[in-house]
Design a protein around this motif. Structure first.
Motif, short mmCIF file in Angstrom:
data_model
loop_
_atom_site.label_atom_id
_atom_site.label_comp_id
_atom_site.label_asym_id
_atom_site.label_seq_id
_atom_site.Cartn_x
_atom_site.Cartn_y
_atom_site.Cartn_z
N ILE A 120 15.41 8.52 14.47
CA ILE A 120 15.62 8.99 13.10
C ILE A 120 14.27 9.27 12.45
CG2 ILE A 120 16.59 8.41 10.82
CD1 ILE A 120 18.74 8.57 12.96
N PRO A 121 14.05 10.47 11.92
CA PRO A 121 12.81 10.70 11.18
C PRO A 121 12.76 9.80 9.94
CG PRO A 121 13.99 12.77 11.58
CD PRO A 121 14.90 11.64 11.96
N PHE A 122 11.59 9.19 9.72
CA PHE A 122 11.47 8.31 8.56
C PHE A 122 10.03 8.28 8.07
CE2 PHE A 122 10.03 5.41 11.79
CZ PHE A 122 9.26 4.45 11.14
N GLU A 123 9.88 7.78 6.87
CA GLU A 123 8.56 7.58 6.28
C GLU A 123 8.49 6.18 5.73
OE1 GLU A 123 8.63 9.07 1.72
OE2 GLU A 123 9.06 10.65 3.19
N ILE A 142 -2.27 -1.17 5.00
CA ILE A 142 -2.49 -0.17 6.06
C ILE A 142 -2.75 -0.89 7.39
CG2 ILE A 142 -3.99 1.69 6.88
CD1 ILE A 142 -4.50 2.33 3.86
N GLN A 143 -3.56 -1.92 7.36
CA GLN A 143 -3.85 -2.70 8.57
C GLN A 143 -2.58 -3.35 9.12
OE1 GLN A 143 -6.90 -2.95 10.28
NE2 GLN A 143 -5.47 -3.75 11.79
N TYR A 144 -1.74 -3.85 8.23
CA TYR A 144 -0.46 -4.44 8.66
C TYR A 144 0.35 -3.40 9.44
CZ TYR A 144 4.42 -5.73 8.44
OH TYR A 144 5.72 -5.97 8.79
N LEU A 145 0.47 -2.18 8.88
CA LEU A 145 1.23 -1.13 9.57
C LEU A 145 0.62 -0.80 10.92
CD1 LEU A 145 2.04 1.24 6.57
CD2 LEU A 145 3.65 -0.24 7.81
N GLY A 152 2.25 7.55 11.88
CA GLY A 152 2.88 8.60 11.10
C GLY A 152 2.34 8.62 9.68
N ASN A 153 3.13 9.22 8.81
CA ASN A 153 2.74 9.35 7.41
C ASN A 153 3.07 8.09 6.63
OD1 ASN A 153 1.89 11.97 7.88
ND2 ASN A 153 3.84 12.86 7.30
N TYR A 154 2.15 7.73 5.78
CA TYR A 154 2.33 6.61 4.84
C TYR A 154 2.12 7.21 3.45
CZ TYR A 154 1.41 2.04 2.61
OH TYR A 154 1.42 0.93 1.80
N VAL A 188 -2.45 8.63 5.40
CA VAL A 188 -2.11 8.18 4.05
C VAL A 188 -2.09 9.40 3.13
CG1 VAL A 188 -2.77 6.69 2.13
CG2 VAL A 188 -3.15 5.93 4.49
N ILE A 189 -0.95 9.61 2.51
CA ILE A 189 -0.75 10.79 1.65
C ILE A 189 -0.37 10.32 0.26
CG2 ILE A 189 0.59 12.89 1.29
CD1 ILE A 189 1.10 12.84 4.38
N PHE A 190 -1.16 10.71 -0.74
CA PHE A 190 -0.86 10.36 -2.12
C PHE A 190 0.03 11.44 -2.73
CE2 PHE A 190 -4.39 7.66 -1.25
CZ PHE A 190 -4.18 6.55 -2.07
N ARG A 191 1.16 11.00 -3.30
CA ARG A 191 2.06 11.90 -4.01
C ARG A 191 1.78 11.81 -5.49
NH1 ARG A 191 7.37 10.12 -0.65
NH2 ARG A 191 7.36 11.83 0.85
#
Length: 192
Positions: A120-123, A142-145, A152-154, A188-191
């Motif tokens: 399943i695609p997910f973010e 971030i380190q935890y992930l 992938g994208n965070y 890492v992408i800022f929205r």
């Protein structure tokens, strides 16, 4: 604390499943998909049959979840009832309870693992409030992930000031938008 749907979480503004399905029937061919969010949509006891009916109408389904119900998520994955998932990463275990007022970090971890092992695609996404998540804590997230082997994208979104939320939070500053926090495996992408 910073849920943007306090009326839903507190039980106001309810829609019954039949009304929603009746509405969606009038939108077949006009809409592509449906987003189920909350509060937390996976806590509803009839969520799986409801999604089955939505899928039977031909809609794509996106789930916004905090990951607190991995058993439900597992069933949704096994039945191929989701087309996309947004998994909220609220905080690390050390501050999770104080930020979320809940003890479901282990469930979040299980949900992350389920999604990583599925097709399943997910973010993964986080809402940042400067009083709750400092830059050093964010770097640890971030380190935890990375430690969990997430790739992938965070997505990171800043807390929106001056909107109703469940908790009474003060003003949040945008402190992190000047650096590139991406790693070799995580973008890492800022929205805005």
């Amino acid at each position: 604390m910073y849920c943007y749907n306090p009326d839903i979480v507190l039980g106001k503004g309810r829609q019954d499943f039949k009304s929603v399905l009746d509405f969606l029937k009038t939108r077949t061919g006009l809409l592509d998909g449906v987003v189920l969010s909350g509060g937390e949509c996976t806590i509803h006891k009839s969520i799986i049959p409801f999604i089955e009916k939505i899928k039977a109408l031909g809609f794509l389904v996106k789930i916004d979840t905090n990951g607190s119900k991995p058993k439900v998520l597992k069933q949704l994955i096994e039945k191929n009832l989701m087309d996309y998932v947004a998994l909220d990463f609220k905080s690390l275990p050390t501050s999770f309870k104080s930020i979320t007022q809940s003890n479901v970090f282990a469930e979040f971890e299980e949900s992350l693992k389920l999604l990583m092992n599925s097709s399943i695609p997910f973010e993964v996404r986080t809402t940042l409030h400067s009083a709750l998540i400092s830059e050093s804590r964010f770097l640890k997230m971030i380190q935890y992930l990375e430690n969990k082997k997430y790739e992938g994208n965070y997505y990171v979104q800043y807390f929106m000031n001056n909107v109703p939320t469940i908790g009474q939070l003060g003003h949040s500053d945008k402190l992190l938008n000047t650096e590139n926090f991406s790693t070799s495996k995580i973008k890492v992408i800022f929205r805005e």
